[in-house]
Design a protein around this motif. Structure first.
Motif, short mmCIF file in Angstrom:
data_model
loop_
_atom_site.label_atom_id
_atom_site.label_comp_id
_atom_site.label_asym_id
_atom_site.label_seq_id
_atom_site.Cartn_x
_atom_site.Cartn_y
_atom_site.Cartn_z
N SER A 62 -24.11 24.94 30.11
CA SER A 62 -23.80 25.04 28.78
C SER A 62 -25.05 26.04 28.09
O SER A 62 -26.46 25.95 28.50
CB SER A 62 -23.77 23.74 27.84
OG SER A 62 -22.82 23.05 28.61
N ALA A 113 -29.09 32.80 30.44
CA ALA A 113 -28.56 33.80 31.12
C ALA A 113 -27.17 34.43 30.46
O ALA A 113 -26.60 35.55 30.66
CB ALA A 113 -27.92 33.13 32.53
N HIS A 119 -19.28 23.32 29.11
CA HIS A 119 -18.45 23.31 30.74
C HIS A 119 -17.71 22.19 30.83
O HIS A 119 -18.16 21.14 31.93
CB HIS A 119 -19.87 23.33 31.56
CG HIS A 119 -20.14 24.58 31.75
ND1 HIS A 119 -20.49 25.04 33.29
CD2 HIS A 119 -20.84 25.48 31.08
CE1 HIS A 119 -21.09 26.11 33.05
NE2 HIS A 119 -21.47 26.64 31.88
C1 LIG Z 1 -25.80 24.96 35.92
S1 LIG Z 1 -24.63 26.48 36.17
C2 LIG Z 1 -24.34 26.78 34.72
C3 LIG Z 1 -24.89 28.54 34.38
O1 LIG Z 1 -24.60 29.25 35.30
C4 LIG Z 1 -24.33 29.00 33.14
O2 LIG Z 1 -23.04 29.05 33.04
C5 LIG Z 1 -24.67 28.17 31.86
O3 LIG Z 1 -23.81 27.59 31.12
C6 LIG Z 1 -26.19 27.93 31.64
O4 LIG Z 1 -26.88 28.80 31.79
P1 LIG Z 1 -28.24 29.01 31.17
O5 LIG Z 1 -29.09 30.30 31.62
O6 LIG Z 1 -29.20 27.43 31.24
O7 LIG Z 1 -28.02 29.25 29.57
#
Ligand SMILES: CSC[C@@H](O)[C@@H](O)C(=O)COP(=O)(O)O
Ligand SMILES: [Zn+2]
Length: 205
Positions: free
Chosen positions: A30, A76, A98
């Motif tokens: 998330s 990300a 999620h």
């Molecule tokens: C723990 S996997 C989830 C990530 O790949 C992504 O989809 C996410 O929601 C969080 O990513 P983030 O980089 O911490 O903001």
């Protein structure tokens, strides 16, 4: 007395505690954000447990998705937040979760959209005033290339100005609101409706 940034950071922290407690933001999944100004957003840093965020676990970005705090690792999925602030000036908060239900439902629907209709709770979405309309929730294929994914999302937003949220297949939900409380209300409404849809699907099969 908290300044504006601290106030928004506190809202993000509390959103994370709530969403984690509901099981909609497990582990480090998330990301959450709030609009700081016309041209800036405050976003969660990458890789933190979202139920245990601190005041330092957020960073400022511009609306092109560039971090303005070089010492911190931006989410990300920064671009998926900032494109929404660019899309509509009235958006003040964006939440990405999620949950199990969002993940499973997005994998069960082969189409590129989930259609919600005849639910009273649709009225929890901004701009929806009746159960009689259709709330179209696009489902994008998951993609580790976030720039490419953001392009897909933008194409949809450009042609669907009333969009209230979207799913990424096998991944999760994005929704937003004028304030953090509006975005949280929409998350809760989506989760209720996803559960209804899954129950209906399980009865049908
Ligand atoms: C723990 S996997 C989830 C990530 O790949 C992504 O989809 C996410 O929601 C969080 O990513 P983030 O980089 O911490 O903001
Ligand atoms: Zn994610």
């Amino acid at each position: 007395m908290m300044n504006h940034r601290e106030l928004l950071a506190q809202q993000i922290i509390e959103a994370g505690q709530f969403l984690y407690s509901r099981g909609w933001s497990p582990a480090t999944s998330s990301n959450y954000s709030a609009r700081l100004s016309e041209t800036r957003a405050l976003l969660t840093v990458s890789g933190k447990h979202k139920g245990q965020l601190g005041l330092d676990d957020v960073l400022v970005t511009d609306l092109e998705g560039n971090s303005l705090e070089p010492g911190k690792k931006p989410s990300a999925e920064t671009l998926l937040h900032t494109q929404l602030y660019q899309w509509k000036p009235e958006i003040g908060a964006v939440l990405h979760t999620h949950s199990v239900n969002a993940t499973v439902l997005s994998r069960m629907i082969a189409d590129n959209a989930l259609v919600l209709h005849d639910y009273e709770l649709q009225k929890a979405f901004s701009g929806v005033t009746t159960h009689e309309g259709r709330v179209l929730v696009p489902i994008f294929e998951n993609d580790q290339d976030i720039t490419r994914l953001a392009t897909q999302v933008q194409t949809w937003l450009d042609t669907h100005p009333d969009c209230v949220g979207y799913l990424i297949r096998g991944h999760g939900l994005y929704t937003w609101g004028a304030r953090m409380s509006d975005a949280l209300r929409q998350i809760e409404a989506f989760e209720f409706l996803f559960e209804c849809e899954l129950k209906i699907l399980s009865i049908r099969t």
